[in-house]
Design a protein around this motif. Structure first.
Motif, PDB file in Angstrom:
ATOM      1  N   LEU A 141       6.787  -2.244   8.626  1.00 30.37           N
ATOM      2  CA  LEU A 141       7.212  -3.519   8.062  1.00 30.37           C
ATOM      3  C   LEU A 141       8.704  -3.446   7.771  1.00 30.37           C
ATOM      4  O   LEU A 141       9.212  -2.401   7.357  1.00 30.37           O
ATOM      5  N   PRO A 142       9.426  -4.542   7.974  1.00 36.08           N
ATOM      6  CA  PRO A 142      10.873  -4.519   7.742  1.00 36.08           C
ATOM      7  C   PRO A 142      11.197  -4.420   6.256  1.00 36.08           C
ATOM      8  O   PRO A 142      10.424  -4.870   5.407  1.00 36.08           O
ATOM      9  N   ALA A 143      12.331  -3.841   5.935  1.00 41.59           N
ATOM     10  CA  ALA A 143      12.781  -3.767   4.547  1.00 41.59           C
ATOM     11  C   ALA A 143      13.509  -5.047   4.145  1.00 41.59           C
ATOM     12  O   ALA A 143      13.471  -5.462   2.992  1.00 41.59           O
ATOM     13  N   ARG A 144      14.178  -5.687   5.128  1.00 41.36           N
ATOM     14  CA  ARG A 144      14.928  -6.923   4.879  1.00 41.36           C
ATOM     15  C   ARG A 144      14.612  -7.929   5.981  1.00 41.36           C
ATOM     16  O   ARG A 144      14.496  -7.559   7.148  1.00 41.36           O
ATOM     17  N   VAL A 145      14.520  -9.191   5.575  1.00 44.71           N
ATOM     18  CA  VAL A 145      14.288 -10.277   6.534  1.00 44.71           C
ATOM     19  C   VAL A 145      15.141 -11.468   6.134  1.00 44.71           C
ATOM     20  O   VAL A 145      15.540 -11.602   4.975  1.00 44.71           O
ATOM     21  N   ASP A 193      -3.932  -8.045   4.558  1.00 44.55           N
ATOM     22  CA  ASP A 193      -5.306  -7.599   4.351  1.00 44.55           C
ATOM     23  C   ASP A 193      -6.295  -8.480   5.090  1.00 44.55           C
ATOM     24  O   ASP A 193      -5.997  -9.618   5.459  1.00 44.55           O
ATOM     25  N   LEU A 194      -7.475  -7.931   5.278  1.00 45.14           N
ATOM     26  CA  LEU A 194      -8.620  -8.679   5.775  1.00 45.14           C
ATOM     27  C   LEU A 194      -9.347  -9.278   4.578  1.00 45.14           C
ATOM     28  O   LEU A 194      -9.225  -8.778   3.449  1.00 45.14           O
ATOM     29  N   LEU A 195     -10.106 -10.317   4.831  1.00 41.58           N
ATOM     30  CA  LEU A 195     -10.969 -10.859   3.794  1.00 41.58           C
ATOM     31  C   LEU A 195     -12.209 -11.444   4.421  1.00 41.58           C
ATOM     32  O   LEU A 195     -12.215 -11.797   5.598  1.00 41.58           O
ATOM     33  N   ILE A 196     -13.268 -11.488   3.633  1.00 44.76           N
ATOM     34  CA  ILE A 196     -14.466 -12.222   4.010  1.00 44.76           C
ATOM     35  C   ILE A 196     -14.339 -13.547   3.288  1.00 44.76           C
ATOM     36  O   ILE A 196     -14.325 -13.587   2.049  1.00 44.76           O
ATOM     37  N   GLU A 197     -14.166 -14.617   4.064  1.00 45.00           N
ATOM     38  CA  GLU A 197     -13.906 -15.932   3.484  1.00 45.00           C
ATOM     39  C   GLU A 197     -14.946 -16.308   2.430  1.00 45.00           C
ATOM     40  O   GLU A 197     -16.143 -16.073   2.617  1.00 45.00           O
ATOM     41  N   ASP A 198     -14.461 -16.867   1.349  1.00 48.72           N
ATOM     42  CA  ASP A 198     -15.294 -17.320   0.227  1.00 48.72           C
ATOM     43  C   ASP A 198     -16.087 -16.188  -0.417  1.00 48.72           C
ATOM     44  O   ASP A 198     -17.088 -16.431  -1.080  1.00 48.72           O
ATOM     45  N   TYR A 199     -15.636 -14.933  -0.193  1.00 52.49           N
ATOM     46  CA  TYR A 199     -16.357 -13.820  -0.818  1.00 52.49           C
ATOM     47  C   TYR A 199     -15.376 -12.849  -1.479  1.00 52.49           C
ATOM     48  O   TYR A 199     -15.346 -12.762  -2.691  1.00 52.49           O
ATOM     49  N   ALA A 200     -14.552 -12.134  -0.689  1.00 56.86           N
ATOM     50  CA  ALA A 200     -13.621 -11.168  -1.297  1.00 56.86           C
ATOM     51  C   ALA A 200     -12.602 -10.678  -0.281  1.00 56.86           C
ATOM     52  O   ALA A 200     -12.872 -10.623   0.919  1.00 56.86           O
ATOM     53  N   TRP A 201     -11.422 -10.324  -0.786  1.00 54.69           N
ATOM     54  CA  TRP A 201     -10.426  -9.612   0.000  1.00 54.69           C
ATOM     55  C   TRP A 201     -10.878  -8.151   0.101  1.00 54.69           C
ATOM     56  O   TRP A 201     -11.489  -7.613  -0.827  1.00 54.69           O
ATOM     57  N   PHE A 202     -10.565  -7.497   1.203  1.00 56.99           N
ATOM     58  CA  PHE A 202     -10.940  -6.097   1.378  1.00 56.99           C
ATOM     59  C   PHE A 202     -10.327  -5.220   0.284  1.00 56.99           C
ATOM     60  O   PHE A 202     -10.949  -4.282  -0.185  1.00 56.99           O
ATOM     61  N   VAL A 203      -9.093  -5.506  -0.129  1.00 55.96           N
ATOM     62  CA  VAL A 203      -8.440  -4.717  -1.171  1.00 55.96           C
ATOM     63  C   VAL A 203      -9.256  -4.719  -2.464  1.00 55.96           C
ATOM     64  O   VAL A 203      -9.259  -3.731  -3.202  1.00 55.96           O
ATOM     65  N   ASP A 204      -9.967  -5.794  -2.735  1.00 51.84           N
ATOM     66  CA  ASP A 204     -10.775  -5.872  -3.953  1.00 51.84           C
ATOM     67  C   ASP A 204     -11.946  -4.898  -3.937  1.00 51.84           C
ATOM     68  O   ASP A 204     -12.456  -4.517  -4.984  1.00 51.84           O
ATOM     69  N   ARG A 205     -12.393  -4.494  -2.756  1.00 50.59           N
ATOM     70  CA  ARG A 205     -13.508  -3.559  -2.635  1.00 50.59           C
ATOM     71  C   ARG A 205     -13.034  -2.148  -2.286  1.00 50.59           C
ATOM     72  O   ARG A 205     -13.636  -1.170  -2.685  1.00 50.59           O
ATOM     73  N   ARG A 206     -11.963  -2.040  -1.503  1.00 47.24           N
ATOM     74  CA  ARG A 206     -11.474  -0.744  -1.031  1.00 47.24           C
ATOM     75  C   ARG A 206     -10.419  -0.132  -1.938  1.00 47.24           C
ATOM     76  O   ARG A 206     -10.153   1.055  -1.877  1.00 47.24           O
ATOM     77  N   GLY A 207      -9.744  -0.971  -2.725  1.00 50.47           N
ATOM     78  CA  GLY A 207      -8.703  -0.474  -3.603  1.00 50.47           C
ATOM     79  C   GLY A 207      -7.328  -0.406  -2.967  1.00 50.47           C
ATOM     80  O   GLY A 207      -6.355  -0.079  -3.629  1.00 50.47           O
ATOM     81  N   GLU A 208      -7.237  -0.693  -1.669  1.00 49.04           N
ATOM     82  CA  GLU A 208      -5.937  -0.724  -1.000  1.00 49.04           C
ATOM     83  C   GLU A 208      -5.981  -1.756   0.118  1.00 49.04           C
ATOM     84  O   GLU A 208      -7.007  -1.984   0.741  1.00 49.04           O
ATOM     85  N   SER A 209      -4.824  -2.368   0.356  1.00 46.76           N
ATOM     86  CA  SER A 209      -4.720  -3.345   1.434  1.00 46.76           C
ATOM     87  C   SER A 209      -4.401  -2.630   2.743  1.00 46.76           C
ATOM     88  O   SER A 209      -4.106  -1.437   2.753  1.00 46.76           O
ATOM     89  N   LEU A 210      -4.438  -3.360   3.853  1.00 44.36           N
ATOM     90  CA  LEU A 210      -4.112  -2.755   5.153  1.00 44.36           C
ATOM     91  C   LEU A 210      -2.680  -2.261   5.180  1.00 44.36           C
ATOM     92  O   LEU A 210      -2.381  -1.210   5.742  1.00 44.36           O
ATOM     93  N   ALA A 211      -1.774  -3.049   4.618  1.00 42.84           N
ATOM     94  CA  ALA A 211      -0.364  -2.670   4.547  1.00 42.84           C
ATOM     95  C   ALA A 211       0.265  -3.368   3.352  1.00 42.84           C
ATOM     96  O   ALA A 211      -0.125  -4.485   2.999  1.00 42.84           O
ATOM     97  N   GLU A 212       1.209  -2.689   2.747  1.00 46.11           N
ATOM     98  CA  GLU A 212       1.887  -3.240   1.572  1.00 46.11           C
ATOM     99  C   GLU A 212       3.319  -2.722   1.559  1.00 46.11           C
ATOM    100  O   GLU A 212       3.551  -1.547   1.808  1.00 46.11           O
ATOM    101  N   ALA A 213       4.271  -3.635   1.275  1.00 46.19           N
ATOM    102  CA  ALA A 213       5.673  -3.218   1.225  1.00 46.19           C
ATOM    103  C   ALA A 213       6.469  -4.210   0.408  1.00 46.19           C
ATOM    104  O   ALA A 213       6.160  -5.392   0.363  1.00 46.19           O
ATOM    105  N   GLU A 214       7.517  -3.684  -0.222  1.00 48.17           N
ATOM    106  CA  GLU A 214       8.464  -4.549  -0.910  1.00 48.17           C
ATOM    107  C   GLU A 214       9.510  -4.965   0.128  1.00 48.17           C
ATOM    108  O   GLU A 214      10.078  -4.127   0.820  1.00 48.17           O
ATOM    109  N   ILE A 215       9.716  -6.275   0.248  1.00 48.73           N
ATOM    110  CA  ILE A 215      10.616  -6.841   1.258  1.00 48.73           C
ATOM    111  C   ILE A 215      11.711  -7.623   0.562  1.00 48.73           C
ATOM    112  O   ILE A 215      11.438  -8.386  -0.361  1.00 48.73           O
TER     113      ILE A 215
END
Length: 166
Positions: free
Chosen positions: A52-56, A138-160
């Motif tokens: 993921l880029p640091a600046r955009v 992140d992935l999510l199951i619509e109208d149910y939950a984001w994956f991060v809410d069950r796994r504890g981490e998202s697919l990717a995360e960065a400060e931009i």
């Protein structure tokens, strides 16, 4: 969601929607989602690290290819009651009240069996206001939950850092 004391029924998930124009009549949909325990088994995913880029530049869009593999024991639905989609959340960092933006939902091209991979293209549109933002893909199951809410981490995360121009 409904619950029934008999074991054959127990807890079940449904999704109900109504759409259309009042003068033309309504379209009603009801999807049966089954046992919530099946949905809970869906939150296993394998995804390589994304660069993921640091600046955009502000008010631009980045098309990001996101490869994922369904590592759960159940197929991921592309349509129906609880489809799996890909999206992002962008949190404005800094002083003041935090603002959260959600990106578009990118659907799977078809149901994804257990063990199968897919690469989805996610357009990330950066805000027009310069500043620092926390991006969470992140992935999510619509109208149910984001994956991060069950796994504890998202697919990717960065400060931009979003800047006026690059």
């Amino acid at each position: 969601f409904w619950w029934h004391p008999e074991h054959e029924y127990a807890g079940r998930m449904v999704r109900f929607s109504v759409s259309g124009e009042a003068e033309k009549g309504a379209r009603v949909r009801l999807w049966y989602g089954g046992d919530p325990a099946t949905l809970e088994r869906s939150f296993e995913v394998l995804a390589p690290a994304l660069e993921l880029p640091a600046r955009v530049a502000a008010a631009t869009t980045l098309e990001l290819a996101v490869p994922v593999r369904n590592m759960s024991s159940v197929p991921w639905a592309a349509t129906g009651a609880f489809p799996v989609t890909l999206s992002y959340r962008l949190l404005a960092l800094g002083d003041g009240e935090a603002s959260v933006f959600e990106g578009p939902r990118i659907a799977l091209p078809a149901d994804l069996p257990s063990g199968d991979p897919v690469t989805l293209t996610l357009p990330i549109t950066w805000p027009g206001t310069p500043g620092k933002y926390l991006l969470r893909l992140d992935l999510l199951i619509e109208d149910y939950a984001w994956f991060v809410d069950r796994r504890g981490e998202s697919l990717a995360e960065a400060e931009i850092e979003v800047v006026g121009s690059l």
